[in-house]
Scaffold this motif. Structure first.
Motif, short mmCIF file in Angstrom:
data_model
loop_
_atom_site.label_atom_id
_atom_site.label_comp_id
_atom_site.label_asym_id
_atom_site.label_seq_id
_atom_site.Cartn_x
_atom_site.Cartn_y
_atom_site.Cartn_z
N ASP A 188 3.27 5.87 -2.85
CA ASP A 188 4.44 6.63 -3.28
C ASP A 188 4.44 6.82 -4.79
O ASP A 188 4.72 7.92 -5.30
N LEU A 189 4.14 5.74 -5.52
CA LEU A 189 4.11 5.83 -6.98
C LEU A 189 3.01 6.76 -7.45
O LEU A 189 3.21 7.59 -8.35
N GLU A 190 1.84 6.63 -6.85
CA GLU A 190 0.71 7.47 -7.25
C GLU A 190 1.01 8.94 -7.01
O GLU A 190 0.72 9.80 -7.87
N THR A 191 1.61 9.24 -5.86
CA THR A 191 1.97 10.63 -5.56
C THR A 191 2.99 11.16 -6.56
O THR A 191 2.88 12.29 -7.05
N HIS A 192 3.97 10.34 -6.88
CA HIS A 192 5.00 10.76 -7.83
C HIS A 192 4.38 11.04 -9.20
O HIS A 192 4.74 12.02 -9.87
N LEU A 193 3.46 10.18 -9.62
CA LEU A 193 2.85 10.33 -10.94
C LEU A 193 1.93 11.54 -11.04
O LEU A 193 1.61 11.99 -12.14
N LEU A 194 1.52 12.08 -9.91
CA LEU A 194 0.72 13.31 -9.93
C LEU A 194 1.53 14.49 -10.45
O LEU A 194 0.97 15.46 -10.96
N ALA B 29 7.35 7.19 -13.58
CA ALA B 29 7.96 6.85 -12.30
C ALA B 29 8.84 5.62 -12.49
O ALA B 29 8.60 4.80 -13.38
N SER B 30 9.86 5.52 -11.64
CA SER B 30 10.74 4.35 -11.67
C SER B 30 10.65 3.63 -10.33
O SER B 30 10.64 4.26 -9.27
N LEU B 31 10.58 2.32 -10.40
CA LEU B 31 10.47 1.47 -9.21
C LEU B 31 11.57 0.42 -9.27
O LEU B 31 11.57 -0.43 -10.16
N ALA B 32 12.52 0.49 -8.35
CA ALA B 32 13.59 -0.50 -8.26
C ALA B 32 13.31 -1.43 -7.09
O ALA B 32 13.05 -0.96 -5.98
N VAL B 33 13.37 -2.73 -7.34
CA VAL B 33 12.96 -3.69 -6.32
C VAL B 33 14.00 -4.79 -6.14
O VAL B 33 14.71 -5.16 -7.08
N ALA B 34 14.08 -5.30 -4.93
CA ALA B 34 14.96 -6.41 -4.62
C ALA B 34 14.42 -7.69 -5.21
O ALA B 34 13.22 -7.84 -5.47
N VAL C 186 10.90 5.20 -6.39
CA VAL C 186 10.63 4.35 -5.23
C VAL C 186 11.60 3.18 -5.24
O VAL C 186 11.89 2.60 -6.30
N LEU C 187 12.09 2.82 -4.07
CA LEU C 187 13.05 1.73 -3.93
C LEU C 187 12.57 0.77 -2.85
O LEU C 187 12.17 1.18 -1.77
N LEU C 188 12.65 -0.52 -3.16
CA LEU C 188 12.34 -1.57 -2.19
C LEU C 188 13.58 -2.45 -2.05
O LEU C 188 13.98 -3.12 -3.00
N LEU C 189 14.17 -2.45 -0.87
CA LEU C 189 15.39 -3.19 -0.59
C LEU C 189 15.14 -4.33 0.38
O LEU C 189 14.21 -4.29 1.19
N SER D 13 0.82 -1.20 0.00
CA SER D 13 0.00 0.00 0.00
C SER D 13 0.86 1.26 0.00
O SER D 13 0.57 2.23 -0.72
N GLU D 14 1.94 1.25 0.80
CA GLU D 14 2.80 2.43 0.86
C GLU D 14 3.52 2.66 -0.47
O GLU D 14 3.64 3.80 -0.94
#
Length: 223
Positions: free
Chosen positions: A23-29, A34-39, A126-129, A18-19
């Protein structure tokens, strides 16, 4: 740094998904994309199962791994395979994936072309580590040859590593790219990793690479 504790891993997965969606939705406003990097690995997979259904403009999101083993994309050890299977489905199938592995090429030979693809995505939205008990994150392993350069302020976008503990080479986003993300989330499970994170706070990044990417990060922990 914010520390969030959850009663169980299912609750953590729901909340982190959800977070990240928020974050992505806020950035896209305020931005065209948007870029999302994930582990990779097993830690983020349950989060992806919830995140993939988020009702956001996925066609404006570019997804990439924080690091990748130098294996074919259909290999069971490939982060790209897991990300495609668990994240890029449902609504998230509309997102664009930026792969690191290039068949029949060596990691060092493709750095320039990969960095050219990644550069327009920076800073990461947004980054997910994740983090190992040895306090590594992405493929920034303590003691790895080339780690000092990958931790430096003038590090390139990507670094190639050949960890002695791993069967294949790895490509990884460097610390300055990870730490420069606009929204950062670190997910860890279990007491051992919580203890490792506590130790990392008093160690230099060369011994605890996770320490180099925690500024203004949100930590999510469940037993």
């Amino acid at each position: 740094m914010i520390f969030n504790e959850y009663p169980d891993r299912d609750m953590l997965a729901i909340e982190v998904a959800s977070e990240i969606a928020g974050d992505l939705e806020t950035h896209l406003l305020h931005h065209d994309g948007a870029s999302l990097a994930v582990a990779g690995g097993t830690t983020p997979a349950p989060i992806f199962d919830d995140l993939c259904a988020a009702d956001i403009a996925w066609d404006r999101v570019n997804v990439l791994a924080t690091d990748e083993r130098w294996v074919a994309s259909d290999n069971e050890r490939s982060n790209a395979r897991m990300i495609r299977e668990r994240l890029m489905t449902d609504r998230a199938k509309e997102a664009r994936f930026i792969p690191f592995h290039v068949p029949a090429r060596e990691p060092a030979d493709v750095l320039a072309e990969l960095e050219a693809q990644i550069a327009p995505q920076l800073p990461l939205s947004v980054l997910l580590l994740g983090m190992g008990e040895d306090m590594h994150t992405a493929s920034l392993f303590p003691g790895a040859e080339g780690l000092t350069e990958a931790l430096g302020r003038k590090a390139p976008i990507l670094a190639v590593f050949h960890p002695s503990s791993q069967p294949e080479a790895r490509l990884s986003l460097t610390a300055r790219i990870l730490d420069g993300a606009l929204a950062k989330h670190l997910v860890i499970y279990g007491q051992a990793k919580k203890d490792a994170l506590d130790r990392a706070m008093s160690l230099p990044p060369e011994q605890a690479p996770i320490q180099a990417v925690l500024s203004e990060a949100t930590i999510h922990w469940a037993p």
